[in-house]
Design a protein around this motif. Structure first.
Motif, PDB file in Angstrom:
ATOM      1  N   GLU A  12       0.740  -1.238   0.102  1.00 40.90           N
ATOM      2  CA  GLU A  12       0.147   0.028  -0.294  1.00 40.90           C
ATOM      3  C   GLU A  12       1.130   1.179   0.348  1.00 40.90           C
ATOM      4  OE1 GLU A  12      -2.526  -0.006   2.631  1.00 40.90           O
ATOM      5  OE2 GLU A  12      -4.135  -1.335   2.299  1.00 40.90           O
ATOM      6  N   SER A  13       1.980   0.904   0.769  1.00 37.13           N
ATOM      7  CA  SER A  13       2.717   2.014   0.659  1.00 37.13           C
ATOM      8  C   SER A  13       3.326   2.156  -0.488  1.00 37.13           C
ATOM      9  CB  SER A  13       4.468   2.193   2.004  1.00 37.13           C
ATOM     10  OG  SER A  13       3.339   1.871   3.075  1.00 37.13           O
ATOM     11  N   ILE A  14       3.545   1.389  -1.387  1.00 32.86           N
ATOM     12  CA  ILE A  14       4.035   1.144  -2.775  1.00 32.86           C
ATOM     13  C   ILE A  14       3.060   2.060  -3.840  1.00 32.86           C
ATOM     14  CG2 ILE A  14       5.141  -0.018  -4.425  1.00 32.86           C
ATOM     15  CD1 ILE A  14       6.566  -1.108  -2.644  1.00 32.86           C
ATOM     16  N   ARG A  15       2.085   1.589  -3.668  1.00 30.25           N
ATOM     17  CA  ARG A  15       1.119   1.788  -4.327  1.00 30.25           C
ATOM     18  C   ARG A  15       1.201   3.630  -4.292  1.00 30.25           C
ATOM     19  NH1 ARG A  15      -5.680   2.871  -3.718  1.00 30.25           N
ATOM     20  NH2 ARG A  15      -5.617   5.130  -4.167  1.00 30.25           N
ATOM     21  N   GLY A  16       1.341   4.164  -3.172  1.00 21.61           N
ATOM     22  CA  GLY A  16       0.900   5.513  -2.299  1.00 21.61           C
ATOM     23  C   GLY A  16       2.035   6.990  -3.155  1.00 21.61           C
ATOM     24  N   ILE A  17       3.116   5.870  -3.170  1.00 24.29           N
ATOM     25  CA  ILE A  17       4.860   6.976  -3.637  1.00 24.29           C
ATOM     26  C   ILE A  17       4.706   6.625  -5.262  1.00 24.29           C
ATOM     27  CG2 ILE A  17       7.175   5.995  -2.845  1.00 24.29           C
ATOM     28  CD1 ILE A  17       6.781   4.980  -0.564  1.00 24.29           C
ATOM     29  N   ALA A  18       4.138   5.802  -5.678  1.00 25.69           N
ATOM     30  CA  ALA A  18       3.512   5.678  -7.183  1.00 25.69           C
ATOM     31  C   ALA A  18       2.832   6.994  -7.409  1.00 25.69           C
ATOM     32  CB  ALA A  18       3.228   4.004  -7.431  1.00 25.69           C
ATOM     33  N   ASP A  19       1.675   7.270  -6.418  1.00 26.04           N
ATOM     34  CA  ASP A  19       1.035   8.281  -7.322  1.00 26.04           C
ATOM     35  C   ASP A  19       2.065   9.850  -6.998  1.00 26.04           C
ATOM     36  OD1 ASP A  19      -0.129   6.948  -8.866  1.00 26.04           O
ATOM     37  OD2 ASP A  19      -2.238   6.529  -6.856  1.00 26.04           O
ATOM     38  N   TYR A  20       2.372   9.459  -5.077  1.00 19.22           N
ATOM     39  CA  TYR A  20       3.707  10.682  -5.897  1.00 19.22           C
ATOM     40  C   TYR A  20       4.838  10.937  -6.201  1.00 19.22           C
ATOM     41  CZ  TYR A  20       2.059  11.809  -1.460  1.00 19.22           C
ATOM     42  OH  TYR A  20       0.137  13.211  -0.172  1.00 19.22           O
TER      43      TYR A  20
END
Length: 678
Positions: A102-110
Motif C-alpha cells: 500500500e505504501s508503494i501504491r501511494g508513493i507511485a502516485d506521489y
C-alpha cells in the motif's frame, strides 16, 4: 508553490481512480495536466513527499525508537527468498506485506507529482527483493507471514485462520501497487509478480471445481479490477509480460469474491459463540465435515461482511475498514458491469453509512471492539474512529460520485479530507494517529505503531488529491473540489485551460477561469457544498443555523442558483477569458446533532466552511466549563503564524481551532468538538 503532474501520468492516474467516468463508460476522458498551486494543500503535499514518505519507509525498515532490535519488515521477503519456511522468524503482523505494498501504491502516485529518481531507485530495490522471494514459489504465492510462520495454512487451509492471516488482502495490495507503479514509471517488474499472483488466485478461487475463498479483509476487489482495466485499456502491454494474461479472468475473480460472500457452511455462529470458540472451530477445520459439501468454507461473520450475501445486506456492518473497502469494490464493479444489483447494494450501504453512522468529521467506526460500526445513531463523542476507516469511506464516496455524479458524495469526501484525514498526521509529517476521537483527554500522535496501517492509507488518498478536483463526462465539466490549480482539459474534443484561484478553506471566494482554445458550447457544473446550503448531511444527521447563502457569477453577472444533485449548471458558449466567481458563506455556524443521537443530546459544535472546529485545553484551561451559546456572536480570525496558518473561532473567552490541528503543540492535552449547548 506548484505541484506538477506530467501529462501521460495524469492520464494514467485519472483513469486508475476513475474520476472521469460513469456507469457504462469504458474509455474515460482524462486530464492532460494539472498543477496544484493551492496555498493550503501544496505546502502539505510537499511535506508529505519530503518527510512522510521517507519516514514511512525508514520505519518499516525498523528505524524507530520502539524497535531497538532493528527488525526490518522488508527482510521478511529476504527470508523467504533464502528458502525459510516455518521458521517462525517473521517480523510484524501478518498484514505487513500488504502495508508495504500500500505504501508503494501511494508513493507511485506521489512520483507523478514529484519525480524523484533516487526514491524510484529505492522502490525498485524493494521490488527486486519481493520478486526474489516470489521466485522461490512455483505458484507465485507470496505471503511472508504464512510462509514463515505456518506454511501449511496457505489461504487459511488445514486449520489456518484466514481472517487473521490476510493472505488475499496481501495479494490484492501487491496487485494494486503494481498497477499504480507501472502507471507512474512504465516499469513492469512488480507487475510481473502481480500478474503471476493474480493468475494463481484466478485458477484457484471461483465456482466449483475451484475453491470457495473470498477476501476476509476487503481491498483486493478494487485492486484486481484495476488490473483488469489496465490490460483492457493497454492490450499491447501483454507482450511485455512473461506470464499469460487473460484480463477477463480477473474480472470474473472479483465477481466471485463479491457474489460469494455469505455463501458458506453457516458456521461458526460468531455472535452467539464468541470469538474464541468460533476461532477454535475454524482452526479445527470442522467446516470440512462431509455434510457441508465440497465447495464450502467457514463464515467470517459480520466482522468481515460475510454473514449474508452482499445483495441482501441492508446496513453497513462490521470492521469499518473492511466494510468501506468492500463497498468501494462493489461500486467499482458497478462502474464496469452497470448491474442494478451492484448499484443498489452500494447505494444502500452508503446511505446507511452517511445517514445514520457517520461522524461530523466524516469518520466512521464507533466501537473499539472489532474496530466496527455501531448501530444506527450510535455516534458518541469519544468513539474509536480509525483513520483507515475514514479513508475507506472517502474512497467509497469517490466511487459513488463517479457512479452517479451527485454532489453529496463529494461533500463526504471533502468532509474527510479537511477533518478526519488531516488530523491523522502531525503538522511536521512524521507522527500519526490510529484513533481520532472527537472529545478526548491525552490524545496523542505516535511515532510508530505495532499496526502501522494508517500511514500507508494516508499516502494512498493524498496522492490522488489532484484527480478528485474535476470530472469530465461527455460535454460536462464537474468542478468538485475548490483547490487552487491549473488544468488542461479536453472537453468534447476542445482543449480548455482551467484555472482555480482560492484561499479555501479559510476564505469562501473561488475564482475559476475557463479558457477554451476556441469558442465552444459545454456545461460547467460547479458543486455547491451541502454545508453551504444549510444541509450538513444529506439525511439531516446533522443540521446547522447557516443563514447566508452562496452566490455565483459569470463574467460579473449573477447566475440563477438552481441547484440539482449538488451542482449549479452553467450551459453556454465559452470563450477565452470567461470567469466564474463562486462565493461561499464562511461565517462560523453552529451544528446540532440529530435528536436520535443519544450520546450527543444537549451538545453542539462549530464549523466554518468544510472545517470542523475543536476547543483544546492549550487555549482553554477551563475546558470542562466551556459551553456554546448559539445566539452569541462568533468571530472568525486569521492566524497565519498559528499551527501552520489557520482560522480560529472566538466564542466569548473560548477559542476554537480546526479539529485537524489538535495535539500539535503539547502532549496529553484535552480537546472537545462537541460541547454543551448553553
Amino acid at each position: 508553490m506548484k505541484i506538477n503532474i506530467k501529462k501521460s501520468c495524469v492520464v494514467a492516474a485519472l483513469a486508475m481512480c476513475g474520476v472521469v467516468a460513469h456507469a457504462g463508460d469504458k474509455m474515460p476522458q482524462a486530464v492532460d495536466g494539472v498543477k496544484i498551486t493551492d496555498s493550503f494543500w501544496a505546502p502539505k503535499l510537499q511535506v508529505w513527499n519530503d518527510v512522510t514518505i521517507p519516514d514511512v519507509l525508514r520505519k518499516f525498515e525498523g528505524q524507530h525508537t520502539d524497535n531497538p532490535a532493528g527488525n526490518d519488515a522488508f527482510a521478511n521477503f529476504d527470508k523467504v527468498a533464502a528458502g525459510d519456511r516455518g521458521t517462525h522468524n517473521h517480523f510484524g503482523a501478518p498484514w505487513f506485506d500488504g502495508l508495504i505494498f500500500e505504501s508503494i501504491r501511494g508513493i507511485a502516485d506521489y512520483l507523478l507529482m514529484f519525480p524523484d529518481p533516487a526514491l524510484e531507485a529505492r522502490i525498485d530495490a524493494y521490488i527486486e527483493r519481493v520478486a526474489a522471494a516470489q521466485a522461490t514459489e512455483p505458484t507465485g504465492y507470496i505471503s511472508t507471514y504464512t510462509l514463515l510462520q505456518e506454511p501449511d495454512h496457505r489461504w487459511g487451509d488445514n486449520g489456518g485462520f484466514l481472517r487473521f492471516q490476510h493472505d488475499v488482502y496481501n495479494a490484492g495490495a501487491m496487485v494494486e501497487a503494481a498497477v499504480h507503479y507501472y502507471r507512474a514509471t512504465g516499469k513492469t517488474a512488480l507487475l510481473e509478480c502481480a500478474v503471476r499472483y493474480a493468475n494463481h488466485m484466478a485458477q484457484l478461487m471461483g465456482p466449483e471445481p475451484r475453491r470457495n475463498i473470498v477476501p476476509s479483509h476487503s481491498g483486493p476487489e478494487e485492486a484486481v479490477v484495476k488490473l483488469y482495466q489496465l490490460f483492457r485499456d493497454e492490450p499491447e502491454l501483454k507482450q511485455r509480460i512473461s506470464q499469460p494474461v487473460d484480463e477477463q479472468q480477473y474480472l470474473d475473480l472479483v465477481t466471485f469474491w463479491i457474489e460469494n460472500r455469505g455463501h458458506h457452511c453457516g458456521y461458526p455462529h460468531w455472535l452467539e459463540w464468541g470469538n474464541p470458540e468460533s476461532e477454535k472451530w475454524i482452526k479445527e477445520a470442522r467446516y470440512n465435515a462431509p455434510e457441508y459439501g465440497a465447495h464450502t468454507r467457514p463464515t467470517w461473520g459480520d466482522y468481515a461482511q460475510d454473514s449474508i450475501p452482499v445483495f441482501e445486506q441492508q446496513t453497513i456492518e462490521g470492521h469499518a475498514v473492511r466494510a468501506t473497502l468492500l463497498a468501494t469494490g462493489i461500486a467499482t464493479m458497478a462502474l464496469e458491469n452497470n448491474d442494478p444489483r451492484y448499484i443498489d447494494a452500494a447505494t444502500r450501504l452508503w446511505d446507511n453509512m452517511a445517514g445514520r453512522r457517520m461522524f461530523i468529521t466524516g469518520g466512521v467506526g464507533a466501537i473499539h471492539e472489532d474496530e466496527k460500526f455501531g448501530p444506527d445513531y450510535f455516534l458518541p463523542p469519544g468513539a474509536y474512529l480509525e483513520t483507515c476507516a475514514a479513508v475507506g469511506a472517502a474512497f467509497f464516496s469517490g466511487r459513488m460520485h463517479e457512479l452517479t455524479h451527485k454532489g453529496m458524495y463529494v461533500d463526504q469526501l471533502e468532509q474527510v479530507l479537511y477533518n478526519s484525514l488531516l488530523t491523522a498526521i502531525s503538522l511536521a509529517g512524521d507522527n500519526y494517529t490510529y484513533q481520532n476521537p472527537l472529545n478526548a483527554v491525552g490524545h496523542n500522535r505516535w511515532e510508530w505503531h505495532g499496526c502501522p496501517c494508517c500511514p500507508p492509507m494516508f499516502l494512498k488518498i493524498t496522492s490522488l488529491l489532484p484527480s478528485y478536483i474535476y470530472n469530465i463526462d461527455g460535454k460536462d465539466l464537474y468542478v468538485n473540489l475548490f483547490i487552487g490549480n491549473e488544468a488542461n482539459l479536453d472537453i468534447a474534443g476542445v482543449p480548455v485551460r482551467i484555472e482555480q484561484q482560492t484561499a479555501y478553506p479559510w476564505k469562501g471566494t473561488v475564482n475559476i477561469s475557463v479558457d477554451p482554445e476556441k469558442a465552444a458550447c459545454f456545461e460547467v457544473k460547479v458543486r455547491i457544498p451541502g454545508w453551504a446550503q444549510g444541509k450538513e448531511n444529506p439525511y439531516d444527521l446533522y443540521t446547522s443555523d447557516l443563514k447566508e447563502r452562496p452566490a455565483l457569477t459569470v463574467n460579473g453577472k449573477a447566475v440563477d442558483m438552481k441547484i440539482r444533485d449538488g451542482y449549479v449548471t452553467i450551459d453556454r458558449k465559452w470563450r477565452k477569458g470567461d470567469k466564474i466567481a463562486l462565493t461561499l458563506p464562511m461565517q462560523p455556524r453552529v451544528i446540532t446533532p440529530h435528536p436520535e443521537i443519544a450520546d450527543l443530546t444537549g451538545t453542539v459544535c462549530l464549523a466554518s466552511g468544510p472545517v470542523v472546529y475543536s476547543f483544546e485545553s492549550v487555549d482553554n484551561p477551563n475546558l470542562d466549563a466551556v459551553s456554546i451559546d448559539p445566539s452569541a456572536g462568533f468571530s472568525l480570525n486569521s492566524n497565519p503564524d498559528l499551527l501552520g496558518g489557520v482560522n480560529t473561532i472566538t466564542c466569548g473567552d473560548a477559542i476554537a481551532i480546526p479539529y485537524y490541528s489538535i495535539a500539535n503543540r503539547r502532549r496529553d492535552t484535552a480537546h472537545k468538538v462537541w460541547l454543551p449547548r448553553r
